[in-house]
Design a protein around this motif. Structure first.
Motif, PDB file in Angstrom:
ATOM      1  N   LEU A   1       0.828  -1.205   0.000  1.00 57.20           N
ATOM      2  CA  LEU A   1       0.000   0.000   0.000  1.00 57.20           C
ATOM      3  C   LEU A   1       0.863   1.256   0.000  1.00 57.20           C
ATOM      4  N   THR A   2       1.950   1.219   0.756  1.00 61.07           N
ATOM      5  CA  THR A   2       2.862   2.368   0.802  1.00 61.07           C
ATOM      6  C   THR A   2       3.454   2.650  -0.573  1.00 61.07           C
ATOM      7  N   HIS A   3       3.878   1.591  -1.277  1.00 58.78           N
ATOM      8  CA  HIS A   3       4.423   1.781  -2.623  1.00 58.78           C
ATOM      9  C   HIS A   3       3.376   2.386  -3.566  1.00 58.78           C
ATOM     10  N   ALA A   4       2.157   1.848  -3.493  1.00 56.37           N
ATOM     11  CA  ALA A   4       1.103   2.334  -4.391  1.00 56.37           C
ATOM     12  C   ALA A   4       0.800   3.805  -4.132  1.00 56.37           C
ATOM     13  N   GLU A   5       0.698   4.174  -2.884  1.00 61.01           N
ATOM     14  CA  GLU A   5       0.374   5.559  -2.556  1.00 61.01           C
ATOM     15  C   GLU A   5       1.553   6.488  -2.852  1.00 61.01           C
ATOM     16  N   ASP A   6       2.770   5.958  -2.743  1.00 67.30           N
ATOM     17  CA  ASP A   6       3.940   6.742  -3.144  1.00 67.30           C
ATOM     18  C   ASP A   6       3.851   7.051  -4.639  1.00 67.30           C
ATOM     19  N   GLY A   7       3.397   6.075  -5.421  1.00 62.39           N
ATOM     20  CA  GLY A   7       3.253   6.291  -6.845  1.00 62.39           C
ATOM     21  C   GLY A   7       2.229   7.345  -7.203  1.00 62.39           C
ATOM     22  N   LEU A   8       1.268   7.552  -6.321  1.00 61.22           N
ATOM     23  CA  LEU A   8       0.192   8.510  -6.570  1.00 61.22           C
ATOM     24  C   LEU A   8       0.451   9.884  -5.960  1.00 61.22           C
ATOM     25  N   VAL A   9       1.663  10.090  -5.433  1.00 55.92           N
ATOM     26  CA  VAL A   9       1.975  11.355  -4.763  1.00 55.92           C
ATOM     27  C   VAL A   9       1.701  12.546  -5.682  1.00 55.92           C
ATOM     28  N   ARG A  10       2.092  12.467  -6.939  1.00 58.81           N
ATOM     29  CA  ARG A  10       1.799  13.520  -7.897  1.00 58.81           C
ATOM     30  C   ARG A  10       0.957  12.920  -9.024  1.00 58.81           C
ATOM     31  N   ALA A  11      -0.279  12.562  -8.669  1.00 59.92           N
ATOM     32  CA  ALA A  11      -1.164  11.923  -9.639  1.00 59.92           C
ATOM     33  C   ALA A  11      -1.450  12.817 -10.836  1.00 59.92           C
ATOM     34  N   ASP A  12      -1.300  14.132 -10.646  1.00 60.87           N
ATOM     35  CA  ASP A  12      -1.567  15.045 -11.758  1.00 60.87           C
ATOM     36  C   ASP A  12      -0.577  14.863 -12.906  1.00 60.87           C
ATOM     37  N   ARG A  13       0.550  14.211 -12.637  1.00 60.35           N
ATOM     38  CA  ARG A  13       1.543  13.981 -13.680  1.00 60.35           C
ATOM     39  C   ARG A  13       1.343  12.629 -14.381  1.00 60.35           C
ATOM     40  N   LEU A  14       0.349  11.886 -13.967  1.00 61.00           N
ATOM     41  CA  LEU A  14       0.109  10.554 -14.513  1.00 61.00           C
ATOM     42  C   LEU A  14      -1.143  10.545 -15.387  1.00 61.00           C
ATOM     43  N   THR A  15      -1.207   9.610 -16.298  1.00 62.01           N
ATOM     44  CA  THR A  15      -2.385   9.453 -17.152  1.00 62.01           C
ATOM     45  C   THR A  15      -3.474   8.708 -16.378  1.00 62.01           C
ATOM     46  N   PRO A  16      -4.713   8.735 -16.870  1.00 63.48           N
ATOM     47  CA  PRO A  16      -5.786   7.991 -16.189  1.00 63.48           C
ATOM     48  C   PRO A  16      -5.468   6.503 -16.017  1.00 63.48           C
ATOM     49  N   ARG A  17      -4.875   5.875 -17.021  1.00 65.34           N
ATOM     50  CA  ARG A  17      -4.548   4.452 -16.900  1.00 65.34           C
ATOM     51  C   ARG A  17      -3.516   4.210 -15.810  1.00 65.34           C
ATOM     52  N   GLU A  18      -2.515   5.065 -15.730  1.00 64.57           N
ATOM     53  CA  GLU A  18      -1.488   4.912 -14.695  1.00 64.57           C
ATOM     54  C   GLU A  18      -2.074   5.104 -13.305  1.00 64.57           C
ATOM     55  N   GLN A  19      -2.965   6.081 -13.164  1.00 65.98           N
ATOM     56  CA  GLN A  19      -3.610   6.277 -11.870  1.00 65.98           C
ATOM     57  C   GLN A  19      -4.479   5.069 -11.507  1.00 65.98           C
TER      58      GLN A  19
END
Length: 447
Positions: free
Chosen positions: A265-283
């Protein structure tokens, strides 16, 4: 009379005695010997212990002999698996203290590399990736990096990803790992113009993430962790948020698979720290990892909310807005990933199986022949769910289809899932067709 030649038995046929371990070499060597002692106390083979922590028996033996690295997380899992009561955890502190002491005594200067054509640029540290990432070997990387070299690394990553989806992480995929990464990593120590810097690190990081995901599928979890962390490091050097998201997604999935959902869960939420820089599929991909972590922790409210959020962000996804290698994340993959989380909710938290059944079925129907493993994994989960909660006759049809595809794979993840299916079959021990399915599963696992 013809002479009869009498030959001595080959050396490898003789039973091998366990290597004597010298616990005076270092704290790590002492820890390895204690690991073997606890394993013997519990009357466990190296293979038996490996199964409990998702490692091969060979890897357990290498850790005992101080030939392969362990880390604090694995030390905790081994302590739990052996019911050592914290003895191995406490001893691991000495390993960490010794390592910290050696680091303090070492020369604090950091070797740096100044590639040609970058006068005036900041120094770039090239020993920042995990030490011992790959074994030493022969490989001659170019002294000067060209765009064609970067293209070659990306092509290798694409081919390995394709093989991995078709055949699993074992076999030829696994055997090709070290040489390719050694060559690619060598490019980072070569001369290259500053204009190629980001593309170079991104390409090497992409290859490392692909190889890490493949190692995860082969249950080579120590290698997988190093490769994925190295991939993340490269992504951050390249300022590539898309690659960083992919690395953290796989780190999350691996941690969850290995029984560490909180770390996942920590890794996943780390990946979403700047969700605005990710595409919908990545989010959506990272929210799926969150859902699977929450489901494993038996937190249905949070898991369902994460699935809902994944659906919400996936909805606006458009064609051609992602990097090329994100093409795998289509409608089938989305329903497969969310279906896995719903599967755990149904079996671990007593939620209705309807949601998981619908999602896994849609995923199976949507996967093309390029994604044999994903289709097999979804089919095995669906068969297990139906066997546990529904009509065993219906489960048999799904299970046999999944086993047909399993025969094309070298995937320890697929094997472990099909063994879970076999366990669920026990509740129908009086059904001859279910008994036959269990026999087929046993034969498939042996092969």
């Amino acid at each position: 009379m013809a002479a009869v030649r009498i030959t001595a038995p080959m050396e490898e046929e003789m039973p091998q005695k366990p290597k004597l371990l010298d616990d005076t070499e270092s704290a790590r060597a002492w820890w390895g010997k204690e690991l073997r002692n606890w394993r013997n106390v519990r009357s466990l083979s190296s293979k038996g212990l490996g199964k409990r922590v998702h490692l091969s028996g060979t890897m357990i033996e290498r850790i005992e002999k101080n030939e392969r690295l362990c880390d604090a997380g694995l030390a905790r899992r081994l302590d739990d698996a052996l019911e050592a009561g914290g003895a191995l955890r406490r001893l691991w502190r000495l390993v960490e203290e010794e390592a910290a002491g050696r680091s303090d005594d070492a020369d604090s200067s950091v070797p740096v590399h100044r590639p040609a054509g970058r006068a005036g640029q900041a120094d770039w540290v090239l020993d920042g990736y995990p030490p011992g990432l790959i074994d030493p070997g022969r490989g001659e990387s170019p002294s000067v990096v060209r765009p064609e070299d970067i293209a070659q690394v990306l092509a290798a990553a694409s081919v390995i990803a394709e093989w991995d989806n078709l055949y699993g992480g074992g076999g030829i995929v696994r055997s090709s790992l070290y040489g390719q990464l050694l060559w690619a990593r060598g490019l980072l120590a070569a001369d290259y113009p500053s204009a190629l810097e980001a593309d170079l690190f991104a390409a090497v990081g992409r290859l490392s993430v692909v190889l890490g995901a493949s190692a995860f599928d082969a249950h080579e979890h120590e290698d997988a962790t190093r490769l994925l962390r190295f991939g993340r490091w490269c992504a951050e050097r390249a300022d590539d948020w898309h690659l960083r998201a992919a690395a953290l997604n796989w780190l999350a999935r691996q941690s969850i698979w290995c029984g560490m959902p909180d770390e996942g869960l920590t890794h996943a939420e780390d990946g979403l720290v700047r969700a605005d820089r990710l595409t919908p599929r990545e989010q959506a991909m990272l929210h799926n990892a969150r859902a699977r972590a929450w489901a494993k922790m038996r937190r249905p409210g949070q898991a369902l909310a994460a699935i809902s959020r994944s659906d919400e962000v996936f909805g606006p996804a458009r064609e051609n807005e992602d990097v090329v290698w994100m093409s795998f994340y289509d409608d089938a993959q989305h329903h497969g990933d969310t279906g896995h989380a719903a599967f755990d909710l149904a079996l671990l938290s007593g939620q209705s199986p309807a949601e998981a059944t619908a999602r896994l079925t849609k995923a199976m129907d949507g996967y093309t022949d390029a994604y044999v493993r994903s289709r097999a994994l979804c089919g095995t989960k669906l068969a297990t769910l139906i066997m546990a909660t529904g009509d065993p006759g219906e489960a048999l049809t799904v299970a046999h289809r999944a086993l047909d595809e399993l025969g094309r794979l070298r995937s320890n993840r697929a094997v472990e899932d099909v063994m879970d299916l076999s366990k669920e079959c026990r509740r129908h021990a009086d059904d001859a067709e279910v008994v036959a399915l269990r026999e087929r599963i046993a034969a498939a696992v042996r092969s």
